[in-house]
Design an enzyme around this catalytic site. Structure first.
Site, mmCIF file in Angstrom:
data_model
loop_
_atom_site.group_PDB
_atom_site.id
_atom_site.type_symbol
_atom_site.label_atom_id
_atom_site.label_comp_id
_atom_site.label_asym_id
_atom_site.label_seq_id
_atom_site.Cartn_x
_atom_site.Cartn_y
_atom_site.Cartn_z
ATOM 1 N N ASP A 195 0.828 -1.201 0.000
ATOM 2 C CA ASP A 195 0.000 0.000 0.000
ATOM 3 C C ASP A 195 0.867 1.259 0.000
ATOM 4 O O ASP A 195 0.591 2.227 -0.733
ATOM 5 C CB ASP A 195 -0.910 -0.010 1.234
ATOM 6 N N ASP A 212 -9.207 -1.999 2.010
ATOM 7 C CA ASP A 212 -8.991 -1.408 3.331
ATOM 8 C C ASP A 212 -10.076 -1.843 4.316
ATOM 9 O O ASP A 212 -9.982 -1.539 5.518
ATOM 10 C CB ASP A 212 -8.972 0.120 3.231
#
Length: 323
Positions: A182, A220
């Site tokens: 990420d 997420d």
């Protein structure tokens, strides 16, 4: 000072994130036939994710965005119908005739699909599929953000309830790998943000505001969610082994830690006015809180030794006896 419009969008995204995690984690307590993820799968997950992400980036850069989104929207609509059906199954089972939802007596419709083979659908599946089809038609014809979010919520809930990490070691490998994944794709390049803004498919939850949409990627939600679900199953394992009531200690702590990580993401996003890698803040919170709790409670050996397979096997034996 946060204006009201922006504040509402932040609260909406926060709510859309925690709902599927909470309910998906509790759904994961039911017996599952899905095989648990192995360590090699966890190691490869960020690699495969990077390949897919960069491929989409190149596709949007050199090909027609309209055609890519048209094809992917159709693909995700089909998946979304199945996700809606699966998400509604527990609720539909409670309101249809009893024999429709029982393994030995449930009604099924059988048919054959070209290049696939025989398909069996229960009446409960068909009812859920009908709702999914209605939402899919709504989404594909209007691209309405509510329809998008319904699909996104169902994707997240079903994924969290079904994906088994197997044990804490595999979970830690996956979370740490995606932590760096990420960070690299958000801070190191413009790839993640470009794909997220270009990809018109239900891979994110969104909420409208005056200047556009606030959004949160399903990764997420799902990635921390399957770890939180693992901790809920670990709580159940401890309760059964020690003969006490399930206090949900690890679940409550890691769930609260996810909230802290997500709120931190939103605050940093608001301050710097730039896309943030949510896992940068969420992973240390959820992973650190579990490790710290295990150390303080003296559960480190128990946590490292726990395997989902042991708990699942016991549930399946119990379910078979009940039938």
């Amino acid at each position: 000072m946060v204006d009201q419009d922006l504040l509402v969008s932040y609260v909406a995204l926060f709510t859309l994130a925690v709902i599927p995690i909470y309910f998906g984690a509790h759904q994961s307590l039911k017996p599952s036939k899905v095989e648990a993820m192995q360590a090699k799968d966890a190691y490869m997950f960020p690699v495969m994710g990077s390949i897919v992400l960069f491929s989409l980036y190149l596709a949007f850069k050199f090909l027609s965005k309209e055609w890519i989104n048209f094809l992917m929207s159709g693909y995700f609509m089909v998946l979304g119908i199945g996700a809606v059906s699966a998400a509604l199954e527990p609720f539909i089972s409670k309101i249809v005739p009893y024999k429709w939802s029982q393994k030995k007596t449930k009604k099924e419709v059988k048919f054959t699909l070209p290049f696939y083979g025989e398909v069996k659908l229960s009446y409960v599946d068909i009812i859920g599929g009908f709702f999914g089809l209605v939402i899919g038609a709504w989404y594909i014809t209007t691209k309405n953000w509510v329809a998008n979010n319904i699909f996104g919520e169902c994707f997240s809930l079903v994924s969290i309830s079904l994906i088994q990490l197997g044990n804490f070691k595999v979970a830690a490998i996956l979370l740490v790998g995606l932590f760096f994944y990420d960070i690299f794709w958000v801070f190191g390049t413009d790839v993640m943000v470009t794909v997220a803004k270009s990809f018109d498919a239900p891979i994110k939850v969104v909420y409208p505001r005056a200047t556009g949409f606030s959004l949160l990627g399903l990764g997420d939600i799902v990635i921390p969610g399957i770890f939180i679900a693992l901790m809920l199953r670990f709580d159940q394992h401890l309760a059964k082994k020690r003969g006490g009531k399930n206090q949900k200690l690890y679940f409550n702590i890691v769930f609260a830690s996810y909230v802290v990580g997500l709120v931190t993401t939103i605050l940093v996003l608001h301050v710097f006015k730039a896309g943030q890698p949510a896992l940068l803040y969420i992973v240390p919170c959820v992973l650190g809180s579990v490790i710290l709790t295990a150390v303080l409670k003296g559960d480190v050996k128990e946590l490292l030794a726990y395997k989902d397979e042991d708990l699942i096997a016991k549930k399946e034996v119990k379910a078979e006896k009940a039938e």
